[in-house]
Motif scaffolding. Sequence first.
Motif, PDB file in Angstrom:
ATOM      1  N   GLY A 112      20.250   3.071   3.475  1.00  0.00           N
ATOM      2  CA  GLY A 112      21.143   2.250   4.443  1.00  0.00           C
ATOM      3  C   GLY A 112      22.215   1.528   3.498  1.00  0.00           C
ATOM      4  O   GLY A 112      23.315   1.534   4.204  1.00  0.00           O
ATOM      5  N   ILE A 113      21.746   0.994   2.716  1.00  0.00           N
ATOM      6  CA  ILE A 113      22.972   0.307   1.850  1.00  0.00           C
ATOM      7  C   ILE A 113      23.890   1.051   1.157  1.00  0.00           C
ATOM      8  O   ILE A 113      25.008   0.871   0.961  1.00  0.00           O
ATOM      9  N   LEU A 114      23.540   2.251   0.820  1.00  0.00           N
ATOM     10  CA  LEU A 114      24.208   3.339  -0.121  1.00  0.00           C
ATOM     11  C   LEU A 114      25.166   4.250   1.022  1.00  0.00           C
ATOM     12  O   LEU A 114      26.037   4.749   0.542  1.00  0.00           O
ATOM     13  N   PHE A 115      24.507   4.205   2.252  1.00  0.00           N
ATOM     14  CA  PHE A 115      25.370   5.219   3.289  1.00  0.00           C
ATOM     15  C   PHE A 115      26.646   4.792   3.425  1.00  0.00           C
ATOM     16  O   PHE A 115      27.660   5.764   3.220  1.00  0.00           O
ATOM     17  N   PRO A 116      27.097   3.708   3.403  1.00  0.00           N
ATOM     18  CA  PRO A 116      28.594   3.479   3.651  1.00  0.00           C
ATOM     19  C   PRO A 116      29.516   3.840   2.505  1.00  0.00           C
ATOM     20  O   PRO A 116      30.621   4.225   2.539  1.00  0.00           O
ATOM     21  N   PHE A 117      28.951   3.908   1.268  1.00  0.00           N
ATOM     22  CA  PHE A 117      29.765   4.434   0.127  1.00  0.00           C
ATOM     23  C   PHE A 117      29.782   5.768  -0.039  1.00  0.00           C
ATOM     24  O   PHE A 117      30.522   6.200  -1.047  1.00  0.00           O
ATOM     25  N   VAL A 118      29.149   6.444   0.562  1.00  0.00           N
ATOM     26  CA  VAL A 118      29.208   7.889   0.432  1.00  0.00           C
ATOM     27  C   VAL A 118      30.097   8.731   1.314  1.00  0.00           C
ATOM     28  O   VAL A 118      29.956   8.222   2.526  1.00  0.00           O
ATOM     29  N   ARG A 119      31.108   9.257   0.797  1.00  0.00           N
ATOM     30  CA  ARG A 119      32.005   9.859   1.891  1.00  0.00           C
ATOM     31  C   ARG A 119      32.023  11.140   2.336  1.00  0.00           C
ATOM     32  O   ARG A 119      32.354  11.570   3.314  1.00  0.00           O
ATOM     33  N   ASP A 120      31.169  12.066   1.559  1.00  0.00           N
ATOM     34  CA  ASP A 120      31.143  13.269   1.820  1.00  0.00           C
ATOM     35  C   ASP A 120      29.935  13.525   2.933  1.00  0.00           C
ATOM     36  O   ASP A 120      29.173  13.048   2.711  1.00  0.00           O
ATOM     37  N   ASP A 121      30.590  14.317   3.866  1.00  0.00           N
ATOM     38  CA  ASP A 121      29.451  14.481   5.026  1.00  0.00           C
ATOM     39  C   ASP A 121      28.366  15.262   4.527  1.00  0.00           C
ATOM     40  O   ASP A 121      27.013  14.970   5.203  1.00  0.00           O
ATOM     41  N   GLY A 122      28.258  15.993   3.776  1.00  0.00           N
ATOM     42  CA  GLY A 122      27.320  16.904   3.265  1.00  0.00           C
ATOM     43  C   GLY A 122      26.434  16.124   2.659  1.00  0.00           C
ATOM     44  O   GLY A 122      25.142  16.019   2.884  1.00  0.00           O
ATOM     45  N   GLU A 123      26.668  14.937   1.618  1.00  0.00           N
ATOM     46  CA  GLU A 123      25.829  14.374   1.012  1.00  0.00           C
ATOM     47  C   GLU A 123      25.103  13.279   2.064  1.00  0.00           C
ATOM     48  O   GLU A 123      23.992  12.720   1.852  1.00  0.00           O
ATOM     49  N   ARG A 124      25.757  12.736   2.976  1.00  0.00           N
ATOM     50  CA  ARG A 124      25.403  11.924   3.961  1.00  0.00           C
ATOM     51  C   ARG A 124      24.143  12.563   4.732  1.00  0.00           C
ATOM     52  O   ARG A 124      23.219  11.826   5.230  1.00  0.00           O
TER      53      ARG A 124
END
Length: 71
Positions: free
Chosen positions: A31-43
């Motif tokens: 949850g903490i890392l989620f906002p920093f990942v921009r790629d939809d595939g990685e999310r």
Amino acid sequence: MGIDLPLIWAVIIAFGVMMYVVMDGFDLGIGILFPFVRDDGERDVMMNTVAPVWDGNETWLVLGGAALFGA
């Protein structure tokens, strides 16, 4: 030599709380890392990693609460 019930309950409660903290740390970390990942595939990969155990972690919290009630 009697059974030391307060010690047994303390161990059960400590185990439940410890397992909740350890297991929920995985969810909170994602949850903490989620906002920093921009790629939809990685999310999607991140969410699919957490999804199978998302609600199972709260089982330890319920165990700790039930142990507190039982003690």
